[in-house]
Design a protein around this motif. Structure first.
Motif, PDB file in Angstrom:
ATOM      1  N   THR A 111      -2.870  -1.358   4.616  1.00 50.08           N
ATOM      2  CA  THR A 111      -1.886  -0.427   4.019  1.00 50.08           C
ATOM      3  C   THR A 111      -1.287   0.427   5.101  1.00 50.08           C
ATOM      4  O   THR A 111      -1.784   0.577   6.142  1.00 50.08           O
ATOM      5  CB  THR A 111      -2.536   0.509   3.047  1.00 50.08           C
ATOM      6  OG1 THR A 111      -1.321   1.250   2.429  1.00 50.08           O
ATOM      7  CG2 THR A 111      -3.392   1.524   3.488  1.00 50.08           C
ATOM      8  N   ALA A 117      -3.764   1.264  -6.643  1.00 45.29           N
ATOM      9  CA  ALA A 117      -4.455   0.752  -5.514  1.00 45.29           C
ATOM     10  C   ALA A 117      -4.295   0.998  -4.360  1.00 45.29           C
ATOM     11  O   ALA A 117      -3.731   0.824  -3.446  1.00 45.29           O
ATOM     12  CB  ALA A 117      -4.351  -0.945  -5.429  1.00 45.29           C
ATOM     13  N   ASP A 128      -8.680   3.277  -6.682  1.00 41.85           N
ATOM     14  CA  ASP A 128      -9.226   1.796  -5.987  1.00 41.85           C
ATOM     15  C   ASP A 128     -10.484   1.424  -6.474  1.00 41.85           C
ATOM     16  O   ASP A 128     -11.248   1.980  -6.890  1.00 41.85           O
ATOM     17  CB  ASP A 128      -8.955   2.321  -4.523  1.00 41.85           C
ATOM     18  CG  ASP A 128      -8.907   0.913  -3.557  1.00 41.85           C
ATOM     19  OD1 ASP A 128      -7.752   0.596  -3.242  1.00 41.85           O
ATOM     20  OD2 ASP A 128      -9.753  -0.042  -3.561  1.00 41.85           O
ATOM     21  N   ASN A 175       0.743  -4.728  -3.803  1.00 43.21           N
ATOM     22  CA  ASN A 175      -0.017  -5.355  -3.128  1.00 43.21           C
ATOM     23  C   ASN A 175      -1.387  -5.482  -3.559  1.00 43.21           C
ATOM     24  O   ASN A 175      -2.464  -5.696  -2.666  1.00 43.21           O
ATOM     25  CB  ASN A 175       0.183  -4.879  -1.499  1.00 43.21           C
ATOM     26  CG  ASN A 175       1.585  -4.791  -1.192  1.00 43.21           C
ATOM     27  OD1 ASN A 175       2.301  -5.869  -1.184  1.00 43.21           O
ATOM     28  ND2 ASN A 175       2.247  -3.814  -0.749  1.00 43.21           N
TER      29      ASN A 175
HETATM   30  C1  LIG Z   1      -3.794  -4.500   0.322  1.00 49.16           C
HETATM   31  S1  LIG Z   1      -4.177  -3.113  -0.207  1.00 49.16           S
HETATM   32  C2  LIG Z   1      -2.597  -2.257  -0.898  1.00 49.16           C
HETATM   33  C3  LIG Z   1      -2.758  -0.938  -0.795  1.00 49.16           C
HETATM   34  C4  LIG Z   1      -1.180  -0.294  -1.081  1.00 49.16           C
HETATM   35  N1  LIG Z   1      -1.049  -0.395  -2.361  1.00 49.16           N
HETATM   36  C5  LIG Z   1      -0.175  -0.670  -0.283  1.00 49.16           C
HETATM   37  O1  LIG Z   1       0.598  -1.552  -0.754  1.00 49.16           O
HETATM   38  O2  LIG Z   1      -0.101  -0.666   0.995  1.00 49.16           O
HETATM   39  C6  LIG Z   1      -4.904  -3.637  -1.853  1.00 49.16           C
HETATM   40  C7  LIG Z   1      -6.024  -2.597  -2.474  1.00 49.16           C
HETATM   41  O3  LIG Z   1      -6.484  -3.029  -3.672  1.00 49.16           O
HETATM   42  C8  LIG Z   1      -7.813  -2.790  -4.061  1.00 49.16           C
HETATM   43  N2  LIG Z   1      -8.415  -3.627  -4.929  1.00 49.16           N
HETATM   44  C9  LIG Z   1      -8.607  -4.951  -5.046  1.00 49.16           C
HETATM   45  N3  LIG Z   1      -9.191  -5.399  -6.129  1.00 49.16           N
HETATM   46  C10 LIG Z   1      -8.900  -4.310  -7.175  1.00 49.16           C
HETATM   47  C11 LIG Z   1      -9.210  -4.032  -8.239  1.00 49.16           C
HETATM   48  N4  LIG Z   1      -9.808  -5.333  -9.166  1.00 49.16           N
HETATM   49  N5  LIG Z   1      -9.090  -3.011  -8.825  1.00 49.16           N
HETATM   50  C12 LIG Z   1      -8.584  -1.997  -8.231  1.00 49.16           C
HETATM   51  N6  LIG Z   1      -8.236  -2.031  -6.909  1.00 49.16           N
HETATM   52  C13 LIG Z   1      -8.271  -3.256  -6.098  1.00 49.16           C
HETATM   53  C14 LIG Z   1      -8.591  -3.102  -2.609  1.00 49.16           C
HETATM   54  O4  LIG Z   1      -9.646  -2.501  -2.509  1.00 49.16           O
HETATM   55  C15 LIG Z   1      -7.318  -2.660  -1.623  1.00 49.16           C
HETATM   56  O5  LIG Z   1      -7.735  -1.221  -1.227  1.00 49.16           O
END
Ligand SMILES: C[S@@+](CC[C@H](N)C(=O)[O-])C[C@H]1O[C@@H](n2cnc3c(N)ncnc32)[C@H](O)[C@@H]1O
Length: 292
Positions: free
Chosen positions: A72, A108, A140, A213
């Motif tokens: 992120t 997230a 998250d 994402n």
């Molecule tokens: C790639 S980051 C995206 C962060 C931010 N939303 C961005 O777009 O910059 C994805 C996040 O989703 C979280 N994540 C993955 N699976 C998840 C779930 N089942 N429920 C909630 N969060 C989840 C991960 O821990 C991670 O921090």
């Protein structure tokens, strides 16, 4: 890693975090899980899997954490934050003028750059939001990223990614080799661990949901299921922002694209004439907006 070990881990991850790995991601699993095995004094993945099968919760949690992708950065992709400032907020300021409150959910939120980018945007609108109750909830799956988000401490590299220099100067303080976002901005964001696979109706209804994402890692049925539940958590005149590689199109009509605003969606039954007001069910306490 043996094929049965791989299949076990694939199913475990899909069931517990939603991560949908294709059949050829053994290298990814090995590179991320071997350090966990070594730290636990285990010779390899097979022994790690045996521990998981024996019911080791700490190992299972470490496996889930290690397989999440937490990439992120501040104002990631820029456009969603332009939408927030230029389309979402002007409408909300008008539609919620009576109630003077806004609820935003970063579903997230990872290490905090996304919710804090929104908080800084709102802080820049302090004059228009004077007297408003503003709530930003960052959730998250990963406890590690939530802890980092709460601390609001970022490396030089992290603050150089996407954050305008004026905002760095205005909202951050250098502490050693790190930069900490101001207590005032931190206080605008509340944190909670939440797995999107599980029921989240207890969070109440939001005016704006950023769910960016994360759905890209899930299979189609999981995405559809989450969209349906997100729609129930969105005000009838609310907004959903998705990541650049994500869309509802072709999956569901519970949300529809906002015309000419890529990545922005509104409830499928949104009717500009309707003026339903928000009501957080068991809503967490709103962050104090000192000076607003
Ligand atoms: C790639 S980051 C995206 C962060 C931010 N939303 C961005 O777009 O910059 C994805 C996040 O989703 C979280 N994540 C993955 N699976 C998840 C779930 N089942 N429920 C909630 N969060 C989840 C991960 O821990 C991670 O921090």
């Amino acid at each position: 890693m043996t094929p049965p070990d791989y299949e076990y881990l694939r199913k475990f991850l899909k069931d517990n975090s939603g991560l949908d790995l294709s059949a050829d991601k053994q290298y990814l699993i090995e590179s991320r899980l071997l350090p966990i095995a070594r730290k636990a004094g285990l010779p390899g993945i097979t022994e790690l899997v045996l521990k998981m099968k024996a019911g080791s919760t700490p190992i299972a949690n470490q496996v889930i954490e290690a397989m999440t992708t937490n990439e992120t950065f501040f104002f990631r992709d820029k456009v969603p934050f332009d939408h927030f400032r230029d389309a979402i907020m002007p409408e909300i300021l008008q539609a919620r003028a009576g109630r003077r409150s806004i609820r935003i959910w970063c579903a997230a939120g990872s290490t905090g750059q996304e919710p804090y980018s929104l908080a800084m945007c709102l802080k820049e609108m302090s004059a228009a939001l004077a007297g408003w109750r503003v709530e930003i909830l960052a959730t998250d799956l990963s406890l590690e990223v939530i802890e980092k988000s709460k601390a609001g401490l970022y490396s030089q590299f992290e603050v150089q990614r996407g954050l305008p220099i004026q905002m760095l100067v205005k909202y951050f303080k250098q502490t050693g080799e790190f930069w900490q976002i101001s207590a005032e901005i931190r206080a605008m964001v509340q944190h909670r661990q939440l797995n999107l696979l599980h029921d989240f109706s207890q969070l109440g209804v939001f005016d704006v949901i950023f769910c960016r994402n994360v759905l890209i890692y899930f299979d189609q049925d999981t995405k559809i299921n989450i969209f349906r539940r997100l729609a129930k958590s969105t005000e009838s005149d609310g907004f959903l922002a998705l990541g650049a590689a994500e869309t509802v199109v072709g999956l569901t009509d519970v949300f529809k694209p906002y015309p000419e605003r890529r990545g922005l969606y509104r409830p499928g039954n949104f009717n500009p004439a309707s003026t339903k007001t928000a009501s957080g069910v068991n809503a967490p306490k709103a962050a104090a907006m000192a000076g607003m």
